[in-house]
Design a protein around this motif. Structure first.
Motif, PDB file in Angstrom:
ATOM      1  N   ARG A 155      54.942 -50.912  61.010  1.00 13.96           N
ATOM      2  CA  ARG A 155      55.725 -49.719  60.654  1.00 13.96           C
ATOM      3  C   ARG A 155      56.520 -49.944  59.381  1.00 13.96           C
ATOM      4  O   ARG A 155      56.684 -49.030  58.564  1.00 13.96           O
ATOM      5  CB  ARG A 155      56.643 -49.347  61.817  1.00 13.96           C
ATOM      6  N   LEU A 156      57.046 -51.179  59.199  1.00 12.22           N
ATOM      7  CA  LEU A 156      57.809 -51.466  57.981  1.00 12.22           C
ATOM      8  C   LEU A 156      56.905 -51.376  56.752  1.00 12.22           C
ATOM      9  O   LEU A 156      57.284 -50.795  55.727  1.00 12.22           O
ATOM     10  CB  LEU A 156      58.457 -52.855  58.063  1.00 12.22           C
ATOM     11  N   GLN A 157      55.703 -51.925  56.865  1.00 10.04           N
ATOM     12  CA  GLN A 157      54.752 -51.839  55.745  1.00 10.04           C
ATOM     13  C   GLN A 157      54.474 -50.384  55.393  1.00 10.04           C
ATOM     14  O   GLN A 157      54.471 -49.999  54.227  1.00 10.04           O
ATOM     15  CB  GLN A 157      53.438 -52.519  56.130  1.00 10.04           C
ATOM     16  N   ALA A 183      56.316 -47.719  56.048  1.00  9.38           N
ATOM     17  CA  ALA A 183      57.504 -47.030  55.521  1.00  9.38           C
ATOM     18  C   ALA A 183      57.759 -47.423  54.069  1.00  9.38           C
ATOM     19  O   ALA A 183      58.089 -46.570  53.235  1.00  9.38           O
ATOM     20  CB  ALA A 183      58.720 -47.360  56.379  1.00  9.38           C
ATOM     21  N   ASP A 184      57.602 -48.712  53.748  1.00  9.02           N
ATOM     22  CA  ASP A 184      57.838 -49.155  52.367  1.00  9.02           C
ATOM     23  C   ASP A 184      56.796 -48.571  51.412  1.00  9.02           C
ATOM     24  O   ASP A 184      57.111 -48.206  50.278  1.00  9.02           O
ATOM     25  CB  ASP A 184      57.834 -50.688  52.289  1.00  9.02           C
ATOM     26  N   THR A 185      55.554 -48.503  51.868  1.00 10.19           N
ATOM     27  CA  THR A 185      54.508 -47.911  51.024  1.00 10.19           C
ATOM     28  C   THR A 185      54.796 -46.430  50.780  1.00 10.19           C
ATOM     29  O   THR A 185      54.684 -45.937  49.649  1.00 10.19           O
ATOM     30  CB  THR A 185      53.121 -48.076  51.688  1.00 10.19           C
ATOM     31  N   LEU A 186      55.204 -45.739  51.834  1.00 10.82           N
ATOM     32  CA  LEU A 186      55.555 -44.317  51.691  1.00 10.82           C
ATOM     33  C   LEU A 186      56.717 -44.150  50.723  1.00 10.82           C
ATOM     34  O   LEU A 186      56.687 -43.285  49.833  1.00 10.82           O
ATOM     35  CB  LEU A 186      55.927 -43.745  53.062  1.00 10.82           C
ATOM     36  N   LEU A 187      57.713 -45.010  50.869  1.00  9.11           N
ATOM     37  CA  LEU A 187      58.891 -44.901  50.013  1.00  9.11           C
ATOM     38  C   LEU A 187      58.521 -45.144  48.544  1.00  9.11           C
ATOM     39  O   LEU A 187      58.965 -44.403  47.653  1.00  9.11           O
ATOM     40  CB  LEU A 187      59.938 -45.921  50.479  1.00  9.11           C
ATOM     41  N   ALA A 188      57.711 -46.156  48.296  1.00  6.76           N
ATOM     42  CA  ALA A 188      57.294 -46.441  46.915  1.00  6.76           C
ATOM     43  C   ALA A 188      56.545 -45.251  46.329  1.00  6.76           C
ATOM     44  O   ALA A 188      56.735 -44.888  45.163  1.00  6.76           O
ATOM     45  CB  ALA A 188      56.419 -47.698  46.882  1.00  6.76           C
ATOM     46  N   THR A 189      55.718 -44.626  47.135  1.00  6.33           N
ATOM     47  CA  THR A 189      54.945 -43.474  46.663  1.00  6.33           C
ATOM     48  C   THR A 189      55.853 -42.280  46.418  1.00  6.33           C
ATOM     49  O   THR A 189      55.690 -41.549  45.426  1.00  6.33           O
ATOM     50  CB  THR A 189      53.837 -43.142  47.683  1.00  6.33           C
ATOM     51  N   LEU A 190      56.844 -42.079  47.291  1.00  5.17           N
ATOM     52  CA  LEU A 190      57.790 -40.974  47.081  1.00  5.17           C
ATOM     53  C   LEU A 190      58.581 -41.183  45.789  1.00  5.17           C
ATOM     54  O   LEU A 190      58.849 -40.242  45.048  1.00  5.17           O
ATOM     55  CB  LEU A 190      58.756 -40.864  48.273  1.00  5.17           C
TER      56      LEU A 190
END
Lengths: 198, 176
Positions: free
Chosen positions: B139-141, B143-150
């Motif tokens: 889940r952390l991976q 969330a971090d990928t989503l955040l970087a993309t946002l």
């Protein structure tokens, strides 16, 4: 750094507080101190070679986006475990971690971590797993707060029904908007500041 | 074909399916089930209850808070896990509201049941910890990928579109 001192630092990690001092000292023997100055601790895609405990200073976490850009997604502050994901999965680093100025760390080689988790005494392995759970969950919570702050910034959040508890009010400070909201750099800094609870 | 029982669905959830048979057989009977109607709150942010929950049936919304605003962070369904942070950290409090989106059945494991296994150094305690670590790092991976993309989208001006896809239409002022 003396083993007793390392054991004392380890005891400050959430999850390890109830571990007997003799076991913490045994674990402490597998850590070495390292200081980094403005350089990467690890890079996304590299093989994971160690688990870290950040004991002083600050670390920044960069994650590669789908478009291939490295984005600053978290600040880490002491005392916390760093580099848990790749060590646990046995895979490659999933993010780049940098010390923007300096950071002091305790370093445990990845094979020792894996041996500890799989074969060591339950009295040590179980608390270490819980410490990894708490550290990973804390980082996940940070990421979620930042995603939420983006939603708030865009007016996509809704008024929460019911009163907030005292603890949560303290934990969920509203984001301080940057002076120039159209400047992406300023917005990113404001988001990170909000997330870190600064 | 008859529907699988609650026990079978729990045993087949991502939390327990990957465990060895001995651990799974020790853990499944320790769960109790509870039902909630659509709109009921299962978890209140800031509260100190610490049960670990697995969604057996139905769907739930997870809301986190920013000041006096809230935002829907996720919608959970069968097999998803709720409450692992407070379950493993006695000093933690609930960080999100969880509200039933439909009628819901959840299976709950109390921290006392887990501590009892831990005191006996039962392999099921290790297996549960290991599986929760695996679920969390995944889940952390994500969330971090989503955040970087946002953040990428923020720079390219596409953030509003992307985040609207995550959170739905703006609804400031509503009190659902």
């Amino acid at each position: 750094m003396k083993r007793e001192e390392i054991a004392r630092i380890l005891q400050a990690l959430p999850g390890l507080q109830d571990v007997a001092p003799r076991l913490l000292q045994s674990m402490a023997g597998h850590f070495e101190r390292q200081v980094v100055h403005g350089q990467p601790l690890c890079r996304e895609g590299e093989e994971a070679d160690a688990l870290y405990v950040l004991t002083a200073g600050q670390l920044d976490v960069y994650k590669r986006s789908d478009q291939g850009n490295d984005r600053l997604v978290a600040h880490l502050y002491p005392v916390t475990l760093v580099g848990t994901v790749a060590v646990v999965t046995g895979g490659r680093r999933t993010a780049t971690v940098m010390a923007p100025t300096w950071a002091e760390l305790l370093v445990m080689p990845a094979p020792v971590v894996r041996e500890l988790l799989e074969t060591w005494d339950f009295e040590v392995a179980s608390p270490l797993r819980r410490a990894i759970i708490v550290a990973t969950a804390g980082q996940l919570s940070q990421a979620n707060r930042t995603i939420g702050a983006l939603a708030v910034e865009l007016g996509l959040a809704e008024v929460a029904p019911g009163p907030l508890t005292h603890d949560l009010v303290a934990a969920a400070r509203p984001m301080e908007l940057p002076a120039n909201p159209s400047d992406p750099e300023a917005v990113e800094q404001a988001l990170l500041k909000a997330r870190a609870g600064v | 074909m008859p529907e699988p029982s609650i026990t079978d669905r729990l045993a087949g959830s991502p939390l327990l399916a990957a465990l060895d048979a001995e651990s799974r057989d020790a853990l499944v009977p320790l769960f109790t089930t509870e039902t909630f109607s659509a709109g009921e709150r299962l978890v209140t942010a800031g509260s100190s209850d610490r049960d670990l929950m697995v969604v057996v049936d139905g769907s739930l919304h997870v809301f986190t808070r920013e000041g006096d605003l809230r935002y829907r962070l996720a919608t959970l369904g069968p097999g998803d896990v709720i409450g692992e942070v407070a379950f493993f950290d006695p000093q933690a409090y609930r960080t999100a509201d969880v509200v039933a989106a439909t009628d819901v059945v959840v299976a709950k494991l109390s921290p006392d049941a887990y501590v009892n296994l831990r005191r006996r150094a039962h392999p099921a305690a290790s297996s549960l910890e290991t599986q929760v670590v695996r679920l969390l790092v995944g889940r952390l991976q994500a969330a971090d990928t989503l955040l970087a993309t946002l953040l990428d989208d923020h720079r390219s001006g596409r953030l509003a579109l992307s985040i609207a896809g995550l959170f739905g239409a703006p609804s400031v002022g509503s009190t659902s």
